[in-house]
Scaffold this motif. Structure first.
Motif, PDB file in Angstrom:
ATOM      1  N   GLU A 233      45.803  35.563  36.338  1.00  0.00           N
ATOM      2  CA  GLU A 233      44.876  36.201  35.403  1.00  0.00           C
ATOM      3  C   GLU A 233      45.608  36.918  34.273  1.00  0.00           C
ATOM      4  O   GLU A 233      45.247  38.011  33.842  1.00  0.00           O
ATOM      5  N   PRO A 271      48.171  42.176  30.450  1.00  0.00           N
ATOM      6  CA  PRO A 271      48.208  42.524  31.871  1.00  0.00           C
ATOM      7  C   PRO A 271      48.128  41.312  32.795  1.00  0.00           C
ATOM      8  O   PRO A 271      47.592  40.266  32.433  1.00  0.00           O
ATOM      9  N   TRP A 272      48.678  41.510  34.019  1.00  0.00           N
ATOM     10  CA  TRP A 272      48.689  40.492  35.059  1.00  0.00           C
ATOM     11  C   TRP A 272      48.127  41.085  36.356  1.00  0.00           C
ATOM     12  O   TRP A 272      48.279  42.285  36.615  1.00  0.00           O
ATOM     13  N   LYS A 273      47.532  40.219  37.169  1.00  0.00           N
ATOM     14  CA  LYS A 273      47.241  40.603  38.546  1.00  0.00           C
ATOM     15  C   LYS A 273      48.440  40.153  39.379  1.00  0.00           C
ATOM     16  O   LYS A 273      48.693  38.954  39.533  1.00  0.00           O
ATOM     17  N   THR A 290      47.294  45.510  39.303  1.00  0.00           N
ATOM     18  CA  THR A 290      47.287  45.036  37.918  1.00  0.00           C
ATOM     19  C   THR A 290      48.408  45.742  37.169  1.00  0.00           C
ATOM     20  O   THR A 290      48.477  46.975  37.152  1.00  0.00           O
ATOM     21  N   THR A 292      51.322  45.731  33.669  1.00  0.00           N
ATOM     22  CA  THR A 292      51.722  45.291  32.325  1.00  0.00           C
ATOM     23  C   THR A 292      53.183  45.659  32.135  1.00  0.00           C
ATOM     24  O   THR A 292      53.571  46.823  32.356  1.00  0.00           O
TER      25      THR A 292
END
Length: 348
Positions: A233, A271-273, A290, A292
């Motif tokens: 994501e 951002p990433w999960k 989550t 960043t």
């Protein structure tokens, strides 16, 4: 009825605390670099045969007064005859590392280990077995101890001293070993477990992003951490392949240390999960958060994680055994009541 329940309890105890003396072979090799010495563990407890750590290292739990035997193979991988000394040496777990002491340093565990033979003379390419006997004193204090079983060879290398132009001999020592993780005490073996407390996104000076997981050993055994990180994501719906965690992090019970995962420098900031899955032997934990990644090196704040899954095969075995015992006891009680009612009806 009481006899049946007692028999069931004994069977369950056999599932939960299997005999540590039984062995299975062969084990996976842990060899040194080609052209020197090789060493590998040949057997492991049958109770640990599914545990990858126990097939590389001597990993065991023993009651006070117990005696076990483990078998190790030493190989001369050089091109000339080698005279090898085999001996136990002290070790410790500190700062996330399994630390071996210099030389023939001793601790409690090394005094419990005897090796036969303790000297080997091997032609090029030859191998020989060594039996390690571990005898736990009856008055030993409970806890986990660490050591290494070493195979060592030394040779004298001539060197030219530029100041007095005289040849001087330099002793070159080469040794390889097998780690020993031994817990002792009364009762059953302490369960291994750990928690992933937080994830910290960072940026290295060379521009690569790094994710650091803070891992806390909450169990009763030392852990050798491995695992992987997956990012999903991300910007534009991006997902990444799994990135391996940096190997070599070892935690003693109660210790907290970072486990790092170095990522690709082309990775977007987020951002990433982030989902990280770590394991030690048969004990596994997963957590996510989550994150960043910062644009520049610095000291970012850790991000609290949410636990997503856990796996502890010992705890699972205990739970299954208890459920089986309860189900069998309930079935027997119901059958006895039904038989009692049948007899009462027949008598009336």
């Amino acid at each position: 009825m009481r006899r049946v329940l007692t028999t069931l309890a004994v069977l369950v105890a056999g599932i939960l605390i299997p005999a540590t003396g039984a062995l299975t072979a062969p084990a996976r090799a842990t060899d040194s670099r080609p052209g020197s010495i090789g060493i590998r563990l040949l057997d492991a407890p049958t109770s640990e045969q599914e545990n990858p750590r126990a097939r590389i290292y001597i990993v065991d739990y023993l009651p006070l007064g117990a005696v076990i035997h483990r078998h190790i193979e030493v190989t001369n991988k050089s091109g000339s005859e080698a005279r090898l000394t085999v001996y136990p040496g002290a070790a410790s777990v500190e700062n996330g590392t399994f630390n071996v002491a210099a030389g023939h340093t001793h601790n409690d565990l090394t005094t419990w280990i005897s090796l036969s033979p303790d000297t080997l003379i091997l032609p090029p390419g030859a191998s020989a077995p060594v039996t390690a006997t571990i005898t736990v004193p009856r008055d030993a204090s409970p806890g986990e101890r660490y050591a290494g079983i070493w195979a060592e060879t030394s040779s004298t290398v001539a060197s030219q001293d530029t100041q007095d132009t005289q040849d001087k001999g330099i002793v070159e020592v080469n040794r390889v070993g097998v780690r020993v993780y031994l817990a002792v005490g009364p009762g059953g073996p302490p369960a291994p477990n750990f928690a992933i407390d937080s994830l910290t996104p960072e940026r290295l000076p060379d521009g690569r992003p790094v994710l650091t997981a803070q891992v806390h050993n909450t169990g009763g055994r030392a852990l050798d951490m491995s695992g992987e990180l997956t990012l999903t994501e991300g910007p534009g719906g991006l997902n990444t392949r799994p990135f391996p965690a940096k190997l070599g992090t070892t935690l003693a019970p109660g210790q907290t240390e970072p486990v790092t995962v170095v990522l690709d420098s082309q990775l977007p900031d987020g951002p990433w999960k982030a989902r990280i899955h770590l394991k030690s032997g048969l004990t596994e934990q997963s957590a996510q958060a989550t994150v960043t990644f910062p644009r520049h090196p610095g000291t970012p704040a850790p991000v609290k994680t949410t636990s997503t899954a856990s796996r502890n095969y010992l705890t699972g075995a205990i739970g299954i055994a208890v459920l089986l015992l309860a189900a069998l006891a309930f079935t027997i009680l119901r059958r006895n009541r039904r038989a009692s009612r049948t007899r009462t009806t027949a008598e009336s």
